[in-house]
Design a protein around this motif. Sequence first.
Motif, PDB file in Angstrom:
ATOM      1  N   ALA A 286       1.158  -1.402  -0.095  1.00 49.44           N
ATOM      2  CA  ALA A 286       0.187   0.178   0.181  1.00 49.44           C
ATOM      3  C   ALA A 286       0.938   1.215   0.569  1.00 49.44           C
ATOM      4  CB  ALA A 286      -0.859  -0.036   1.653  1.00 49.44           C
ATOM      5  N   ILE A 287       1.441   1.275   0.986  1.00 45.18           N
ATOM      6  CA  ILE A 287       2.792   2.528   0.800  1.00 45.18           C
ATOM      7  C   ILE A 287       3.693   2.501  -1.051  1.00 45.18           C
ATOM      8  CG2 ILE A 287       4.639   3.857   1.527  1.00 45.18           C
ATOM      9  CD1 ILE A 287       4.381   2.404   4.837  1.00 45.18           C
ATOM     10  N   ALA A 288       3.656   1.492  -1.478  1.00 47.65           N
ATOM     11  CA  ALA A 288       4.270   1.533  -2.785  1.00 47.65           C
ATOM     12  C   ALA A 288       2.873   2.104  -3.625  1.00 47.65           C
ATOM     13  CB  ALA A 288       4.874   0.239  -3.084  1.00 47.65           C
ATOM     14  N   GLU A 289       2.310   1.836  -3.442  1.00 48.51           N
ATOM     15  CA  GLU A 289       1.119   1.697  -4.125  1.00 48.51           C
ATOM     16  C   GLU A 289       1.150   3.630  -4.073  1.00 48.51           C
ATOM     17  OE1 GLU A 289      -3.567   1.688  -5.450  1.00 48.51           O
ATOM     18  OE2 GLU A 289      -2.404  -0.368  -4.134  1.00 48.51           O
ATOM     19  N   LEU A 290       0.846   4.265  -3.119  1.00 50.54           N
ATOM     20  CA  LEU A 290       1.198   6.026  -2.609  1.00 50.54           C
ATOM     21  C   LEU A 290       2.345   5.891  -2.677  1.00 50.54           C
ATOM     22  CD1 LEU A 290       0.577   5.075   1.056  1.00 50.54           C
ATOM     23  CD2 LEU A 290      -1.504   5.574  -0.941  1.00 50.54           C
ATOM     24  N   ILE A 311      -7.585   3.710   0.549  1.00 53.67           N
ATOM     25  CA  ILE A 311      -6.529   2.420   0.781  1.00 53.67           C
ATOM     26  C   ILE A 311      -5.786   2.933   2.430  1.00 53.67           C
ATOM     27  CG2 ILE A 311      -3.421   2.313   0.017  1.00 53.67           C
ATOM     28  CD1 ILE A 311      -3.271   3.692  -2.319  1.00 53.67           C
ATOM     29  N   LEU A 312      -6.027   3.868   2.798  1.00 56.24           N
ATOM     30  CA  LEU A 312      -5.215   3.814   4.230  1.00 56.24           C
ATOM     31  C   LEU A 312      -6.788   3.269   4.635  1.00 56.24           C
ATOM     32  CD1 LEU A 312      -4.551   7.497   4.448  1.00 56.24           C
ATOM     33  CD2 LEU A 312      -2.816   5.701   3.992  1.00 56.24           C
ATOM     34  N   ASN A 317      -5.296  -3.261   4.089  1.00 58.57           N
ATOM     35  CA  ASN A 317      -4.480  -3.482   4.751  1.00 58.57           C
ATOM     36  C   ASN A 317      -4.230  -2.926   6.580  1.00 58.57           C
ATOM     37  OD1 ASN A 317      -2.982  -2.524   1.900  1.00 58.57           O
ATOM     38  ND2 ASN A 317      -4.410  -1.133   2.120  1.00 58.57           N
ATOM     39  N   CYS A 318      -5.019  -2.528   7.144  1.00 61.07           N
ATOM     40  CA  CYS A 318      -4.557  -3.567   8.706  1.00 61.07           C
ATOM     41  C   CYS A 318      -4.131  -2.346   9.406  1.00 61.07           C
ATOM     42  CB  CYS A 318      -4.447  -3.981   9.142  1.00 61.07           C
ATOM     43  SG  CYS A 318      -5.832  -5.937   8.486  1.00 61.07           S
TER      44      CYS A 318
END
Length: 376
Positions: A286-290, A311-312, A317-318
């Motif tokens: 998820a961080i890579a997608e952001l 996403i958050l 992603n929890c």
Amino acid sequence: MFSSKIVSLVCDRVKTSLSVGHQSIFQVRTATKRAGGSRTHMKDSAGRRLGPKKHEGESVNVGEIIMRQRGTKWYPGENAGIGKDHTIFALEPGFVRYYLDPFHPKRKFIGVVLSEGDKLPYPHFDPRKRRFGRHIIKKPEAAEAELEFQSRKESQILPELLKGAEERQQKREARLIQLKDQLSQFIELESEELKNLAAGRLLQIDRFLRGGKSQEDAQFHTTYNHLYDLKLQLRRNEISQEQYDTLSSQYKSLAESVDSNIMFDAFFELCAYKTPETIKSNQDAAIAELDKLVIPNQPRTKELKEQVYAILRSQDNCFTLSQQLALKRKYLKPVLPEVDGLVLDKPDKKAVAITRINYETRRIETVYRPKEAFLP
């Protein structure tokens, strides 16, 4: 006779020498001690009646004065207190004891014992002797009046407290029904009793999570409390040892089954259980997608903001609430830096004027920023 003539002759010559132009000079001697003041009353204040008021072995009640003194010559010991004027008084009804304590060899103590045969000091490592000040009320009317007694403040605030407790209980019951309905989406249980037990466990975990505990701590404390309640029932002889063993093993197996299939997300909603490794890999993805989605120092749109929030807040992603807040501050800054294209040279109708101090020139200057520099 001869000496008296000489004295009179000397006196005449002294008078003649002091006389100048028919004027005489005389020496006047003044007082050299300051005059003392006069007292209008010749009285003294009454004595303060200092000293012991209760002696060794005398009985005292709560609040009775044992010793009046100037300075702490005697120190308060067991069941005794001291006032701001160094007055020592009794905190419990009993008998006065004057004694020395080997732990404080330079101090003298005054204490109160609960029984007439007791001596002070008590053994240092023995349990403390206390009196709860309670007695059995034998008359039923007096016992009922004692149970129903309320102070004025309690009687005024009790309806509000009862109303708040009732509202909280209603919310817990509604939450229990909701969790029970959602339980079938993640796990299949055989009987209605197990469903109620599993829903009650989830409710307790939810309360611990809202109180600030982690998922693991909430699960541990929920299991511990339930097993402890079973132990109490066993001590009260409400259940037998066999029933205790059966119920405890049943609850442990149920807890293991529920915890391995269900967990709560950051917003206290049920979701499928994920291992810590899965959660870590999902968060990294998820961080890579952001990083790909949000370009630094570029204007943000409402659509981009909604994508970041999705996403958050995703259950896969929890992200915890603290992690979500940190990522929002990183990717959705309220104001972008002052780079080219995000600062205007001239004022505009759609621009936002910001006044600030320039610490180098020590002057207040105005900067014009377009609306694209702010988070929509």
